[in-house]
Design an enzyme around this catalytic site. Structure first.
Site, PDB file in Angstrom:
ATOM      1  N   VAL A   1       0.635  -1.222   0.046  1.00  0.00           N
ATOM      2  CA  VAL A   1       0.019  -0.167  -0.064  1.00  0.00           C
ATOM      3  C   VAL A   1       0.875   1.003   0.103  1.00  0.00           C
ATOM      4  CG1 VAL A   1      -1.756   1.286   1.095  1.00  0.00           C
ATOM      5  CG2 VAL A   1      -1.826  -1.331   1.203  1.00  0.00           C
TER       6      VAL A   1
ATOM      7  N   VAL B   1     -11.136  -0.122   5.871  1.00  0.00           N
ATOM      8  CA  VAL B   1     -12.531  -1.054   5.684  1.00  0.00           C
ATOM      9  C   VAL B   1     -12.693  -1.142   4.100  1.00  0.00           C
ATOM     10  CG1 VAL B   1     -14.879  -1.210   6.144  1.00  0.00           C
ATOM     11  CG2 VAL B   1     -13.293  -0.215   7.783  1.00  0.00           C
TER      12      VAL B   1
ATOM     13  N   LYS C   1     -13.285  -5.220  10.412  1.00  0.00           N
ATOM     14  CA  LYS C   1     -13.912  -4.175   9.572  1.00  0.00           C
ATOM     15  C   LYS C   1     -15.090  -3.696  10.004  1.00  0.00           C
ATOM     16  CE  LYS C   1     -10.912  -5.555   5.608  1.00  0.00           C
ATOM     17  NZ  LYS C   1     -10.728  -6.420   4.521  1.00  0.00           N
TER      18      LYS C   1
HETATM   19  N1  LIG Z   1      -2.560  -4.825   1.095  1.00  0.00           N
HETATM   20  C1  LIG Z   1      -3.941  -4.447   1.091  1.00  0.00           C
HETATM   21  O1  LIG Z   1      -4.520  -4.839   0.092  1.00  0.00           O
HETATM   22  C2  LIG Z   1      -4.425  -3.608   2.170  1.00  0.00           C
HETATM   23  C3  LIG Z   1      -5.722  -3.129   2.156  1.00  0.00           C
HETATM   24  C4  LIG Z   1      -6.266  -2.583   3.169  1.00  0.00           C
HETATM   25  C5  LIG Z   1      -5.448  -2.173   4.220  1.00  0.00           C
HETATM   26  N2  LIG Z   1      -4.231  -2.670   4.175  1.00  0.00           N
HETATM   27  C6  LIG Z   1      -3.421  -2.435   5.596  1.00  0.00           C
HETATM   28  O2  LIG Z   1      -2.401  -1.645   5.162  1.00  0.00           O
HETATM   29  C7  LIG Z   1      -1.331  -1.767   6.049  1.00  0.00           C
HETATM   30  C8  LIG Z   1       0.053  -2.180   5.183  1.00  0.00           C
HETATM   31  O3  LIG Z   1      -0.327  -3.134   4.468  1.00  0.00           O
HETATM   32  P1  LIG Z   1       0.818  -3.758   3.353  1.00  0.00           P
HETATM   33  O4  LIG Z   1       0.039  -4.751   2.505  1.00  0.00           O
HETATM   34  O5  LIG Z   1       1.211  -2.659   2.479  1.00  0.00           O
HETATM   35  O6  LIG Z   1       1.650  -4.388   3.928  1.00  0.00           O
HETATM   36  P2  LIG Z   1       3.491  -4.830   3.743  1.00  0.00           P
HETATM   37  O7  LIG Z   1       3.268  -4.771   1.910  1.00  0.00           O
HETATM   38  O8  LIG Z   1       3.793  -5.946   4.581  1.00  0.00           O
HETATM   39  O9  LIG Z   1       4.156  -3.597   3.978  1.00  0.00           O
HETATM   40  C9  LIG Z   1       4.652  -2.896   5.090  1.00  0.00           C
HETATM   41  C10 LIG Z   1       5.704  -1.917   5.137  1.00  0.00           C
HETATM   42  O10 LIG Z   1       5.822  -1.600   6.455  1.00  0.00           O
HETATM   43  C11 LIG Z   1       7.441  -1.549   6.634  1.00  0.00           C
HETATM   44  N3  LIG Z   1       7.351  -1.738   8.196  1.00  0.00           N
HETATM   45  C12 LIG Z   1       6.815  -2.977   8.739  1.00  0.00           C
HETATM   46  N4  LIG Z   1       7.209  -2.839   9.897  1.00  0.00           N
HETATM   47  C13 LIG Z   1       8.106  -1.952  10.208  1.00  0.00           C
HETATM   48  C14 LIG Z   1       8.680  -1.381  11.252  1.00  0.00           C
HETATM   49  N5  LIG Z   1       8.871  -1.868  12.648  1.00  0.00           N
HETATM   50  N6  LIG Z   1       9.666  -0.364  11.110  1.00  0.00           N
HETATM   51  C15 LIG Z   1       9.867   0.104  10.057  1.00  0.00           C
HETATM   52  N7  LIG Z   1       9.260  -0.301   8.752  1.00  0.00           N
HETATM   53  C16 LIG Z   1       8.211  -1.265   8.983  1.00  0.00           C
HETATM   54  C17 LIG Z   1       7.773  -2.786   5.810  1.00  0.00           C
HETATM   55  O11 LIG Z   1       9.219  -2.526   5.395  1.00  0.00           O
HETATM   56  P3  LIG Z   1       9.995  -3.521   4.278  1.00  0.00           P
HETATM   57  O12 LIG Z   1       9.555  -3.030   3.178  1.00  0.00           O
HETATM   58  O13 LIG Z   1      11.475  -3.070   4.421  1.00  0.00           O
HETATM   59  O14 LIG Z   1       9.686  -4.705   4.693  1.00  0.00           O
HETATM   60  C18 LIG Z   1       7.057  -2.509   4.770  1.00  0.00           C
HETATM   61  O15 LIG Z   1       7.460  -1.465   3.687  1.00  0.00           O
HETATM   62  C19 LIG Z   1      -1.587  -3.034   6.776  1.00  0.00           C
HETATM   63  O16 LIG Z   1      -2.243  -2.561   8.235  1.00  0.00           O
HETATM   64  C20 LIG Z   1      -2.845  -3.493   6.095  1.00  0.00           C
HETATM   65  O17 LIG Z   1      -3.701  -4.191   6.998  1.00  0.00           O
HETATM   66  C21 LIG Z   1      -3.658  -3.381   3.322  1.00  0.00           C
END
Ligand SMILES: NC(=O)c1ccc[n+]([C@@H]2O[C@H](COP(=O)([O-])OP(=O)(O)OC[C@H]3O[C@@H](n4cnc5c(N)ncnc54)[C@H](OP(=O)(O)O)[C@@H]3O)[C@@H](O)[C@H]2O)c1
Length: 437
Positions: free
Chosen positions: A19, A137, A210
């Protein structure tokens, strides 16, 4: 090119995963449009990741990267912090510190809000610093804004929603291709719709988080996770879809939010039978949908992609634009306005529904009367019955639907039926939603 006549809003982007990277790329892509529409210049000043050396499909500018989210808090120029790191521990600290530092928060983290929203919104109220969370959500569907703004004059009577794309994909494939849960999950993983660890999705908890957020916004008190009912999809068998079809229904992981005449709020997420003729029954694949009934507006329906890089970043950018405009014009809201109009969660055993129940039985005389005897004793009346000729994995099946009954009573019946000698395995019982309320 930046426009010096516009007010500059500095953004700290925590997370550059699926995201976060999408938010950055789309802010760049539509920068001119956002500049004109918001009257501000939104500039990403820092990007937080865990591993700066990781190869990425979208490359962030090297000069912006940090591994310390506290850099965002400590930089006095940062106005808005976007929390997209996920999880509920460090993300909680980050949001809390942001609010205490007077920096507006934008987040897509439903688990964080469902589990700790009560504390965070209390802090937002105390500090007067808002939290925006449209992306938490239903991905790209603007349902938070709809409930908070478009329907502000409505009492929400109910919502029926499909809120998890992974589960909806799995159930669609089980229904349409007749494949098993395991095969459908494998397909979803191969297509990138399901995580390597799909537990949060298939347990029903992602959708339940959600639903909890939507119910809390609708009814003005932050609902506790222990007051929501959740069932996942992993126990379903292809035969349940066949029986549902014979009964004129399909099966969806459905979140139901409603309030009763005593202002008790019910929040449930579980696989449920829906009439095939209802519009939600044709929400297939990874799509989400939310049907909202308001006392003034009547019935409304929202449909779209509930996850994924672009749909989710569309919602994050919408929040960023709202926050930028609020900063430029001085208007603020905290994101959640508690009120005392609806007081409590409805005890789960008192919620009522019609049920589908499938019972594996031994092929012997008197089975039907033993099972119907239990239902009759508990005052549960049968609406329809199906008894297929074929056997499934060596057992015969009895399939009933019931009239409306309290969930607690149904649970008692399932326990009693499970204990009968003629019953060959655990019954499967699912709600049947009439979709009339
Ligand atoms: N994916 C979806 O379609 C979606 C939809 C709605 C909501 N969301 C929500 O959006 C949020 C992000 O989702 P995502 O899918 O983008 O997750 P993701 O792909 O796992 O990305 C997480 C990011 O955060 C970084 N990160 C994690 N822990 C960290 C820490 N302790 N310190 C510094 N950086 C940290 C990671 O770094 P690295 O890149 O170095 O690993 C990565 O860049 C979540 O809460 C999820 O529930 C996601």
């Amino acid at each position: 090119m930046p426009d010096p006549s516009k007010r500059t809003i500095c953004i700290g982007l925590a997370g550059f995963g699926n995201v976060g990277a999408g938010v950055y790329a789309n802010l760049e892509k539509n920068a001119d449009l956002l500049r004109e529409r918001t009257g501000t210049e939104m500039v990403v000043k820092h990007i937080v990741v865990r591993d700066p050396a990781k190869p990425r499909a979208i490359e962030p500018p090297a000069g912006l990267l940090t591994t310390r989210w506290r850099d965002l808090i400590e930089d006095g120029a940062v106005n808005i912090i976007v929390e997209l790191i996920g999880g509920t521990t460090e993300a909680f600290e980050l949001v809390k510190e942001s609010l205490l530092a007077g920096k507006i928060v934008v987040t897509g983290n439903k688990a964080l809000l469902a589990e700790r929203g009560r504390e965070l919104f209390a802090l937002a109220g105390k500090t007067g610093v808002p939290i925006y969370f449209e992306a938490a959500v239903a991905g790209g569907i603007p349902i938070i804004k709809t409930v908070q703004e478009a329907f502000v004059g409505n009492r929400i009577e109910s919502m029926h929603a499909i809120l998890n794309g992974t589960c909806n994909y799995i159930l669609t494939r089980m229904s349409q291709a007749g494949i098993s849960y395991e095969e459908a999950l494998r397909e979803a993983q191969e297509l990138g719709y399901a995580e390597a660890d799909p537990e949060l999705d298939v347990s029903g908890w992602d959708a339940a988080h959600k639903a909890l957020i939507l119910a809390s916004l609708s009814y003005g008190f932050w609902i506790r996770t222990e007051d929501v009912y959740v069932e996942g999809v992993s126990e379903l068998e292809p035969m349940d879809f066949q029986f549902a079809a014979l009964l004129g229904h399909t099966i969806k992981l459905l979140s139901v939010i409603r309030v009763d005449g005593k202002k008790q709020v019910e929040v449930r997420t579980e696989p449920s039978l829906l009439p095939k003729s209802h519009v939600l029954a044709s929400v297939n694949g990874v799509y989400n949908a939310v049907l909202v009934r308001g006392d003034i507006v009547g019935e409304t329906l929202f449909y779209g992609r509930g996850a994924g890089q672009n749909p989710t970043s569309s919602s994050v950018i919408s929040d960023l634009a709202d926050a930028a405009v609020a900063l430029a014009n001085g208007a603020r809201h905290t994101g959640f306005v508690p009120h005392g109009l609806y007081g409590k969660s409805k005890p789960l055993e008192e919620t009522t529904a019609a049920y589908y129940i499938r019972i594996p039985v031994r092929d012997e005389a008197g089975v039907l009367s033993q099972v119907t005897g239990v239902l009759g004793k508990l005052g549960i009346s049968i609406r329809s019955a199906v008894q297929p000729d074929e056997s499934f994995a060596g057992a015969s099946m009895l399939v009933f639907t019931t009239h409306e009954v309290a969930s607690g009573r149904m649970w008692e019946a399932v326990e009693a039926i499970s204990g009968l000698d003629c019953v060959a395995g655990r019954p499967v019982w699912l709600r049947v939603e009439s979709m009339n309320d």
